[in-house]
Design a protein around this motif. Structure first.
Motif, PDB file in Angstrom:
ATOM      1  N   PRO A  19      47.507  29.384  -1.183  1.00 41.71           N
ATOM      2  CA  PRO A  19      48.213  30.579  -0.512  1.00 41.71           C
ATOM      3  C   PRO A  19      47.204  30.388   1.428  1.00 41.71           C
ATOM      4  O   PRO A  19      48.531  31.404   1.824  1.00 41.71           O
ATOM      5  CB  PRO A  19      46.223  31.339  -1.047  1.00 41.71           C
ATOM      6  CG  PRO A  19      45.608  30.425  -1.342  1.00 41.71           C
ATOM      7  CD  PRO A  19      46.568  29.274  -1.564  1.00 41.71           C
ATOM      8  N   ASP A  20      46.834  30.181   1.531  1.00 42.68           N
ATOM      9  CA  ASP A  20      47.023  29.329   3.281  1.00 42.68           C
ATOM     10  C   ASP A  20      47.977  29.682   3.757  1.00 42.68           C
ATOM     11  O   ASP A  20      48.388  29.295   5.612  1.00 42.68           O
ATOM     12  CB  ASP A  20      46.103  28.397   4.086  1.00 42.68           C
ATOM     13  CG  ASP A  20      45.867  26.938   2.850  1.00 42.68           C
ATOM     14  OD1 ASP A  20      46.526  26.900   1.944  1.00 42.68           O
ATOM     15  OD2 ASP A  20      45.782  26.036   3.364  1.00 42.68           O
ATOM     16  N   HIS A  21      49.312  28.954   3.169  1.00 43.76           N
ATOM     17  CA  HIS A  21      50.971  28.659   3.497  1.00 43.76           C
ATOM     18  C   HIS A  21      51.734  29.647   3.492  1.00 43.76           C
ATOM     19  O   HIS A  21      52.972  29.830   3.797  1.00 43.76           O
ATOM     20  CB  HIS A  21      51.082  27.049   3.362  1.00 43.76           C
ATOM     21  CG  HIS A  21      50.106  26.331   3.610  1.00 43.76           C
ATOM     22  ND1 HIS A  21      50.537  25.166   4.388  1.00 43.76           N
ATOM     23  CD2 HIS A  21      49.305  25.462   3.829  1.00 43.76           C
ATOM     24  CE1 HIS A  21      49.450  24.128   4.775  1.00 43.76           C
ATOM     25  NE2 HIS A  21      48.742  24.765   4.172  1.00 43.76           N
ATOM     26  N   ARG A  61      49.286  32.555  -8.533  1.00 40.86           N
ATOM     27  CA  ARG A  61      49.718  33.890  -7.090  1.00 40.86           C
ATOM     28  C   ARG A  61      49.069  34.619  -7.700  1.00 40.86           C
ATOM     29  O   ARG A  61      47.963  35.126  -6.711  1.00 40.86           O
ATOM     30  CB  ARG A  61      50.714  34.542  -6.874  1.00 40.86           C
ATOM     31  CG  ARG A  61      51.339  35.327  -6.715  1.00 40.86           C
ATOM     32  CD  ARG A  61      52.794  36.047  -6.008  1.00 40.86           C
ATOM     33  NE  ARG A  61      52.654  38.093  -5.762  1.00 40.86           N
ATOM     34  CZ  ARG A  61      53.067  38.223  -6.664  1.00 40.86           C
ATOM     35  NH1 ARG A  61      53.233  38.340  -8.181  1.00 40.86           N
ATOM     36  NH2 ARG A  61      53.101  39.791  -6.443  1.00 40.86           N
ATOM     37  N   GLU A  62      48.299  35.356  -8.958  1.00 43.20           N
ATOM     38  CA  GLU A  62      47.954  36.357  -8.669  1.00 43.20           C
ATOM     39  C   GLU A  62      45.992  35.788  -8.573  1.00 43.20           C
ATOM     40  O   GLU A  62      45.104  37.021  -7.698  1.00 43.20           O
ATOM     41  CB  GLU A  62      47.642  36.993 -10.369  1.00 43.20           C
ATOM     42  CG  GLU A  62      47.560  38.418 -10.474  1.00 43.20           C
ATOM     43  CD  GLU A  62      47.184  38.642 -11.634  1.00 43.20           C
ATOM     44  OE1 GLU A  62      45.960  39.364 -12.945  1.00 43.20           O
ATOM     45  OE2 GLU A  62      48.225  38.015 -12.736  1.00 43.20           O
ATOM     46  N   GLY A  63      45.887  35.063  -9.510  1.00 42.46           N
ATOM     47  CA  GLY A  63      44.893  34.404  -8.813  1.00 42.46           C
ATOM     48  C   GLY A  63      44.035  34.308  -7.085  1.00 42.46           C
ATOM     49  O   GLY A  63      43.525  34.568  -6.384  1.00 42.46           O
ATOM     50  N   TYR A  64      45.183  34.153  -6.341  1.00 45.49           N
ATOM     51  CA  TYR A  64      45.364  33.559  -4.989  1.00 45.49           C
ATOM     52  C   TYR A  64      45.182  35.225  -4.134  1.00 45.49           C
ATOM     53  O   TYR A  64      44.436  35.469  -3.744  1.00 45.49           O
ATOM     54  CB  TYR A  64      46.786  33.121  -4.401  1.00 45.49           C
ATOM     55  CG  TYR A  64      46.499  31.621  -4.767  1.00 45.49           C
ATOM     56  CD1 TYR A  64      45.427  30.663  -5.125  1.00 45.49           C
ATOM     57  CD2 TYR A  64      47.881  30.636  -4.947  1.00 45.49           C
ATOM     58  CE1 TYR A  64      45.457  29.104  -5.213  1.00 45.49           C
ATOM     59  CE2 TYR A  64      48.204  29.561  -4.916  1.00 45.49           C
ATOM     60  CZ  TYR A  64      47.055  28.794  -5.490  1.00 45.49           C
ATOM     61  OH  TYR A  64      46.958  27.400  -5.417  1.00 45.49           O
ATOM     62  N   LEU A  65      46.069  36.138  -5.132  1.00 47.88           N
ATOM     63  CA  LEU A  65      45.987  37.400  -4.211  1.00 47.88           C
ATOM     64  C   LEU A  65      44.288  37.482  -4.548  1.00 47.88           C
ATOM     65  O   LEU A  65      43.918  38.519  -3.516  1.00 47.88           O
ATOM     66  CB  LEU A  65      46.661  37.861  -5.139  1.00 47.88           C
ATOM     67  CG  LEU A  65      47.898  38.294  -4.654  1.00 47.88           C
ATOM     68  CD1 LEU A  65      49.071  38.866  -5.452  1.00 47.88           C
ATOM     69  CD2 LEU A  65      48.350  38.220  -3.218  1.00 47.88           C
ATOM     70  N   ARG A  66      44.211  37.182  -5.679  1.00 44.63           N
ATOM     71  CA  ARG A  66      42.646  38.223  -5.687  1.00 44.63           C
ATOM     72  C   ARG A  66      41.355  37.441  -5.062  1.00 44.63           C
ATOM     73  O   ARG A  66      40.718  38.061  -4.676  1.00 44.63           O
ATOM     74  CB  ARG A  66      41.958  37.818  -7.027  1.00 44.63           C
ATOM     75  CG  ARG A  66      41.381  38.856  -8.364  1.00 44.63           C
ATOM     76  CD  ARG A  66      41.619  38.482  -9.510  1.00 44.63           C
ATOM     77  NE  ARG A  66      42.067  36.960 -10.778  1.00 44.63           N
ATOM     78  CZ  ARG A  66      42.151  37.568 -11.147  1.00 44.63           C
ATOM     79  NH1 ARG A  66      41.454  38.272 -12.248  1.00 44.63           N
ATOM     80  NH2 ARG A  66      42.905  36.384 -11.907  1.00 44.63           N
ATOM     81  N   MET A  67      41.184  36.023  -4.948  1.00 44.51           N
ATOM     82  CA  MET A  67      40.486  34.906  -3.702  1.00 44.51           C
ATOM     83  C   MET A  67      40.803  35.827  -2.962  1.00 44.51           C
ATOM     84  O   MET A  67      39.635  35.424  -1.940  1.00 44.51           O
ATOM     85  CB  MET A  67      41.228  33.727  -3.674  1.00 44.51           C
ATOM     86  CG  MET A  67      40.283  32.534  -3.179  1.00 44.51           C
ATOM     87  SD  MET A  67      40.571  32.317  -1.829  1.00 44.51           S
ATOM     88  CE  MET A  67      41.961  31.524  -1.958  1.00 44.51           C
ATOM     89  N   LEU A  68      42.452  35.828  -1.978  1.00 46.69           N
ATOM     90  CA  LEU A  68      42.130  36.932  -0.833  1.00 46.69           C
ATOM     91  C   LEU A  68      41.059  38.020  -0.786  1.00 46.69           C
ATOM     92  O   LEU A  68      40.965  37.964   0.250  1.00 46.69           O
ATOM     93  CB  LEU A  68      43.444  37.751  -0.424  1.00 46.69           C
ATOM     94  CG  LEU A  68      44.505  35.509   0.179  1.00 46.69           C
ATOM     95  CD1 LEU A  68      45.707  36.089   1.144  1.00 46.69           C
ATOM     96  CD2 LEU A  68      43.643  34.823   1.391  1.00 46.69           C
ATOM     97  N   PRO A  70      43.609  28.411 -12.407  1.00 45.08           N
ATOM     98  CA  PRO A  70      42.842  28.004 -13.705  1.00 45.08           C
ATOM     99  C   PRO A  70      44.329  27.268 -14.570  1.00 45.08           C
ATOM    100  O   PRO A  70      43.438  27.213 -15.478  1.00 45.08           O
ATOM    101  CB  PRO A  70      43.549  29.745 -13.897  1.00 45.08           C
ATOM    102  CG  PRO A  70      44.828  29.986 -13.044  1.00 45.08           C
ATOM    103  CD  PRO A  70      44.184  29.288 -11.698  1.00 45.08           C
ATOM    104  N   VAL A  71      44.842  26.767 -13.851  1.00 40.77           N
ATOM    105  CA  VAL A  71      45.907  25.724 -15.129  1.00 40.77           C
ATOM    106  C   VAL A  71      45.815  24.222 -13.857  1.00 40.77           C
ATOM    107  O   VAL A  71      45.576  24.319 -13.071  1.00 40.77           O
ATOM    108  CB  VAL A  71      46.935  25.963 -14.616  1.00 40.77           C
ATOM    109  CG1 VAL A  71      47.362  27.947 -15.403  1.00 40.77           C
ATOM    110  CG2 VAL A  71      48.041  26.452 -13.151  1.00 40.77           C
ATOM    111  N   GLY A  72      46.680  23.834 -14.710  1.00 39.07           N
ATOM    112  CA  GLY A  72      46.324  21.987 -14.658  1.00 39.07           C
ATOM    113  C   GLY A  72      47.303  21.886 -13.604  1.00 39.07           C
ATOM    114  O   GLY A  72      47.771  22.608 -13.507  1.00 39.07           O
ATOM    115  N   THR A  73      47.216  21.284 -12.553  1.00 36.98           N
ATOM    116  CA  THR A  73      47.639  19.912 -11.422  1.00 36.98           C
ATOM    117  C   THR A  73      49.159  19.960 -12.073  1.00 36.98           C
ATOM    118  O   THR A  73      49.712  19.950 -11.177  1.00 36.98           O
ATOM    119  CB  THR A  73      47.139  19.210 -10.714  1.00 36.98           C
ATOM    120  OG1 THR A  73      46.283  18.677 -11.390  1.00 36.98           O
ATOM    121  CG2 THR A  73      45.694  19.858 -10.186  1.00 36.98           C
TER     122      THR A  73
END
Lengths: 279, 308
Positions: free
Chosen positions: B102-104, B132-139, A158-161
């Motif tokens: 997240p895969d790591h 992190r929160e977005g990654y958890l949702r994605m998982l 959601p944010v920039g790299t």
């Protein structure tokens, strides 16, 4: 997992939709079972944004183009166009990304020296969502159109790299004329402007790191040509990092194009370019 | 599309030998004395693969063990922990998180009770806070109930530049923090005892690279790493070990094509909406999963290079 809507800044300060919070807490897939919920969400959003004023289908008057599947959910390119007949009569176009935490992505308002016939922007898409555009006519009429956008994994970026780089050059602006300078009042040319800005949404304190990333986003942008206002954009965190907008500019070449932007921390940025007579 | 709950749990609960070819490896490969890699599969996260899609592993010293990337899910982390316990009685004292993806990192929860030192890039806490929160949702979306319990651990030691991690018995890992490259929080490790350079996602082999930091920064980092006197490297995706620096050439070539093609697109006025289908498509076609990542790489490169 989904933050309550009310915690996020909404475009209009006074506009608050706490009753919608349970709706977005539900699963965000594309199953047919979702259809009634999505329709209900748009009805609720419309009610809140337009005070219950009725809308009609836009037909050919207003076109919204967005990728059906976004490659990069952190910067989904969208464009809006008005028919030649509608362009002089439309005062504003509202861009709404239904499932985003802050659904009203931008409101484009035509200045005395411009119209909204061809607009573009880059937006963030947080989940599979309907995207709506509503054109507001001078007589108060509202025409709406919509497109469904799949942006799987959108919230993963959601944010920039490289936020540090974006912060370091905050306020720097770019302007491009892909088809050259305007050649007269009758023939508009596309213009693209961009403001370097991290445009971060702000987060609650993260349970893991205990870090709180403050919200920093461009909330208003104004374009003037030869001193007259062409376009105003009210925007917020649904606009991608380094807010980038396109519009059409008509007029005699050789004038000064000025862009003024302001963020939620009251920082003001401005740049001006002389739009060359013949490149 | 998703398998039934019963089938899913059966698949996840079975040993690797009983699974289909696409199943992630159960046993690690010892690529050099004391250096173990559990290879990932070239897929995106699914209930079947448990997000075991990246190469993760561990390095055994004289007194303790360092896990390098704890895996993509709780189950993947648990499998890695079992592999460590089968290889050595020494305690796991350190988790190195090579970056925030997240895969790591999402298998870290499998090591939480050991209270390891968690080593990350100085920018890792900010990256995790934002993602992190977005990654958890994605998982959860990609793996369903199999994602339950997966999570990262907060870093307890931040690396600004370099850090020597002493594993005892004369084995020290030299950990380097890089500027924005694959992501903006990349670490690499060098094990001088075996001349092994653990690059994680600074190096992709076979699977198309994903750009999430800085294209020019990644190219600079790769050029600097080329001079590292390593016999072998561990890529984040690809075989468990590859010859260094030759195995980095394909990646460097792809990044170069991406940069030149994107610069040309910007210069010619081709928009960000049109560029992904037009830039470096020939180079992209040589990689696995190009259809899922190349367009996004172009978009990311475009957004970086238009501000050059």
């Amino acid at each position: 997992m989904v933050r309550p809507l009310a915690r996020r800044p909404l475009l209009a300060g006074a506009l608050s939709l706490p009753w919608l919070a349970p709706a977005i807490g539900r699963a965000q897939g594309i199953e047919p079972a979702e259809t009634p919920r999505r329709a209900e969400r748009w009805r609720d959003l419309k009610e809140a944004i337009f005070d219950g004023r009725p809308t009609e289908p836009a037909g050919d008057a207003l076109t919204l183009v967005a990728p059906t599947r976004a490659l990069d959910a952190a910067a989904v390119p969208i464009s809006l166009s008005l028919s030649a007949d509608a362009a002089p009569r439309v005062r504003a176009i509202h861009l709404v990304i239904d499932e985003n935490p802050s659904p009203v992505a931008a409101v484009f308002r035509a200045g005395p020296a411009g119209d909204l016939r061809a607009l573009s922007a880059r937006v963030r898409v947080d989940a599979y969502t309907w995207m709506h555009a509503v054109a507001e006519f001078g007589d108060g009429r509202l025409l709406e159109t919509a497109q469904f956008v799949k942006a799987a994994g959108g919230c993963s970026a959601p944010v920039g790299t490289d936020l540090r780089a974006a912060r370091e050059r905050m306020g720097r602006m770019r302007m491009a004329l892909p088809e050259g300078p305007p050649t007269g009042p009758e023939r508009a040319v596309p213009v693209q402007i961009a403001v370097s800005h991290p445009n971060t949404s702000g987060l609650q304190i993260d349970q893991l790191s205990r870090l709180n990333i403050p919200a920093e986003f461009v909330r208003a942008l104004r374009v003037l040509y030869r001193g007259a206002e062409v376009l105003r954009v009210e925007c917020d965190i649904s606009i991608a990092e380094n807010p980038t907008f396109g519009f059409a500019l008509a007029g005699e070449a050789g004038g000064e194009l000025r862009v003024e932007a302001e963020d939620n921390r009251d920082r003001r940025f401005a740049s001006a370019w002389t739009v060359g007579a013949s490149g | 599309m998703a398998p039934s709950a019963g089938r899913r749990s059966a698949l996840l609960g079975l040993g690797g030998a009983l699974l289909a070819a696409a199943a992630p490896a159960e046993q690690p490969t010892q690529i050099a004395p004391g250096v173990f890699v559990l290879p990932g599969v070239h897929e995106d996260a699914s209930p079947t693969n448990g997000n075991a899609i990246a190469n993760v592993g561990f390095i055994v010293g004289g007194a303790s063990v360092a896990v390098v990337d704890p895996g993509g899910s709780l189950a993947h982390g648990q499998r890695l922990r079992r592999a460590v316990e089968a290889a050595t009685p020494l305690p796991i004292r350190h988790l190195v998180l090579t970056h925030a993806h997240p895969d790591h990192v999402m298998g870290a929860a499998a090591f939480a009770d050991l209270r390891p030192e968690v080593i990350g890039h100085a920018r890792l806490p900010e990256a995790l806070a934002q993602r992190r929160e977005g990654y958890l949702r994605m998982l959860e979306r990609e793996m369903g109930p199999a994602a339950a319990g997966s999570d990262a651990l907060p870093p307890t030691r931040l690396v600004e530049d370099r850090f020597d991690l002493d594993l005892g018995g004369g084995r020290a890992l030299s950990i380097a923090a890089h500027g924005p490259a694959h992501t903006d929080a990349d670490l690499s490790l060098f094990d001088s005892a075996t001349s092994t350079l653990w690059l994680s996602d600074l190096l992709f082999v076979e699977r198309i690279p994903s750009l999430d930091g800085s294209l020019s920064g990644w190219m600079r980092a790769l050029a600097a790493l080329r001079d590292c006197p390593a016999a072998r490297a561990v890529p984040g995706h690809g075989p468990p070990a590859v010859p260094w620096p030759t195995a980095g050439m394909a990646l460097a070539g792809y990044l170069e094509a991406l940069r030149e093609g994107t610069r040309a697109a910007i210069a010619s006025g081709l928009g960000i909406a049109e560029a992904p289908a037009r830039v470096a498509t020939t180079e992209a076609a040589r990689w696995r999963l190009a259809e899922s990542y190349h367009g996004r790489n172009v978009s990311t490169a475009y957004r970086e290079l238009e501000w050059e």
